[in-house]
Design a protein around this motif. Structure first.
Motif, short mmCIF file in Angstrom:
data_model
loop_
_atom_site.label_atom_id
_atom_site.label_comp_id
_atom_site.label_asym_id
_atom_site.label_seq_id
_atom_site.Cartn_x
_atom_site.Cartn_y
_atom_site.Cartn_z
N GLU A 1 45.56 47.94 34.76
CA GLU A 1 45.61 47.74 36.22
C GLU A 1 44.21 47.50 36.78
OE1 GLU A 1 46.74 50.51 39.95
OE2 GLU A 1 48.22 50.49 38.33
N ASP A 2 43.21 48.26 36.31
CA ASP A 2 41.82 48.07 36.75
C ASP A 2 41.31 46.68 36.38
OD1 ASP A 2 41.66 50.60 37.83
OD2 ASP A 2 40.83 51.49 35.99
N LEU A 3 41.62 46.27 35.15
CA LEU A 3 41.19 44.96 34.70
C LEU A 3 41.84 43.84 35.51
CD1 LEU A 3 41.15 45.49 30.83
CD2 LEU A 3 39.18 45.31 32.36
N ASN A 4 43.11 43.98 35.84
CA ASN A 4 43.81 42.99 36.66
C ASN A 4 43.20 42.91 38.06
OD1 ASN A 4 45.67 41.91 34.87
ND2 ASN A 4 47.18 43.53 35.23
N ARG A 5 42.84 44.07 38.62
CA ARG A 5 42.21 44.11 39.94
C ARG A 5 40.85 43.40 39.90
NH1 ARG A 5 43.89 49.19 41.49
NH2 ARG A 5 42.35 50.06 40.07
N LYS A 6 40.07 43.64 38.85
CA LYS A 6 38.77 42.98 38.70
C LYS A 6 38.94 41.47 38.52
CE LYS A 6 36.21 46.89 36.83
NZ LYS A 6 35.47 47.43 35.68
N LYS B 1 38.64 35.97 40.88
CA LYS B 1 39.30 34.74 41.34
C LYS B 1 39.02 34.51 42.82
CE LYS B 1 43.05 34.73 37.95
NZ LYS B 1 44.48 34.94 37.73
N ASP B 2 39.04 35.60 43.59
CA ASP B 2 38.73 35.48 45.02
C ASP B 2 37.29 34.98 45.23
OD1 ASP B 2 41.25 36.33 45.71
OD2 ASP B 2 40.64 38.42 46.09
N ILE B 3 36.37 35.54 44.46
CA ILE B 3 34.97 35.13 44.57
C ILE B 3 34.82 33.66 44.19
CG2 ILE B 3 32.67 35.44 43.56
CD1 ILE B 3 33.28 38.44 43.45
N LYS B 4 35.55 33.24 43.15
CA LYS B 4 35.49 31.84 42.72
C LYS B 4 35.97 30.92 43.84
CE LYS B 4 37.08 28.68 39.14
NZ LYS B 4 37.92 28.52 37.95
N SER B 5 37.03 31.30 44.52
CA SER B 5 37.53 30.45 45.61
C SER B 5 36.55 30.42 46.78
CB SER B 5 38.91 30.91 46.07
OG SER B 5 38.85 32.19 46.66
N VAL B 6 35.88 31.53 47.05
CA VAL B 6 34.87 31.57 48.11
C VAL B 6 33.70 30.66 47.75
CG1 VAL B 6 33.17 33.04 49.26
CG2 VAL B 6 35.50 33.85 48.99
#
Length: 116
Positions: free
Chosen positions: A5-10, A15-20
């Motif tokens: 779960e921690d790895l999925n959150r990271k 992915k969010d940072i990549k889109s930003v």
């Protein structure tokens, strides 16, 4: 050790940072043409101002221009100072400082003074 779960959150965060980052790159690419146009406009503005000053000097039949007149020169020469300030947003303090500097500098120059 990280859980799944921690790895999925990271991973989602990455992915969010990549889109930003992609959005920021796209914005920078779109703005670069505006900056290039602004630089070209400044060159045109410089040429226009230069031509205007030359036209004024010719109209006034001013033959010689000394860029930095020194103190103690010919008392009969006319000293003309042209100062450009700005009227674009929040530069009142700059204009005041510029005016004070010019007046202070102008006091050490001898000769007939012409304000314009």
């Amino acid at each position: 050790m990280d859980t799944l779960e921690d790895l999925n959150r990271k991973l989602d965060g990455a992915k969010d940072i990549k889109s930003v980052v992609k959005a920021m790159k796209a914005m920078a690419a779109a703005n670069i043409s505006q900056y290039e146009a602004a630089v070209a406009s400044l060159g045109d503005y410089y040429n226009t101002v230069t031509l205007g000053i030359k036209a004024y000097l010719r109209a006034e039949k001013i033959q010689t221009v000394i860029e930095k007149p020194g103190a103690g020169k010919d008392e009969d020469q006319t000293v003309c100072v042209i100062v450009f300030g700005s009227d674009l947003g929040l530069v009142g303090q700059f204009n005041d400082l510029l005016s004070g500097f010019v007046q202070q500098s102008f006091n050490v120059i001898t000769g007939k003074r012409k304000f314009g």
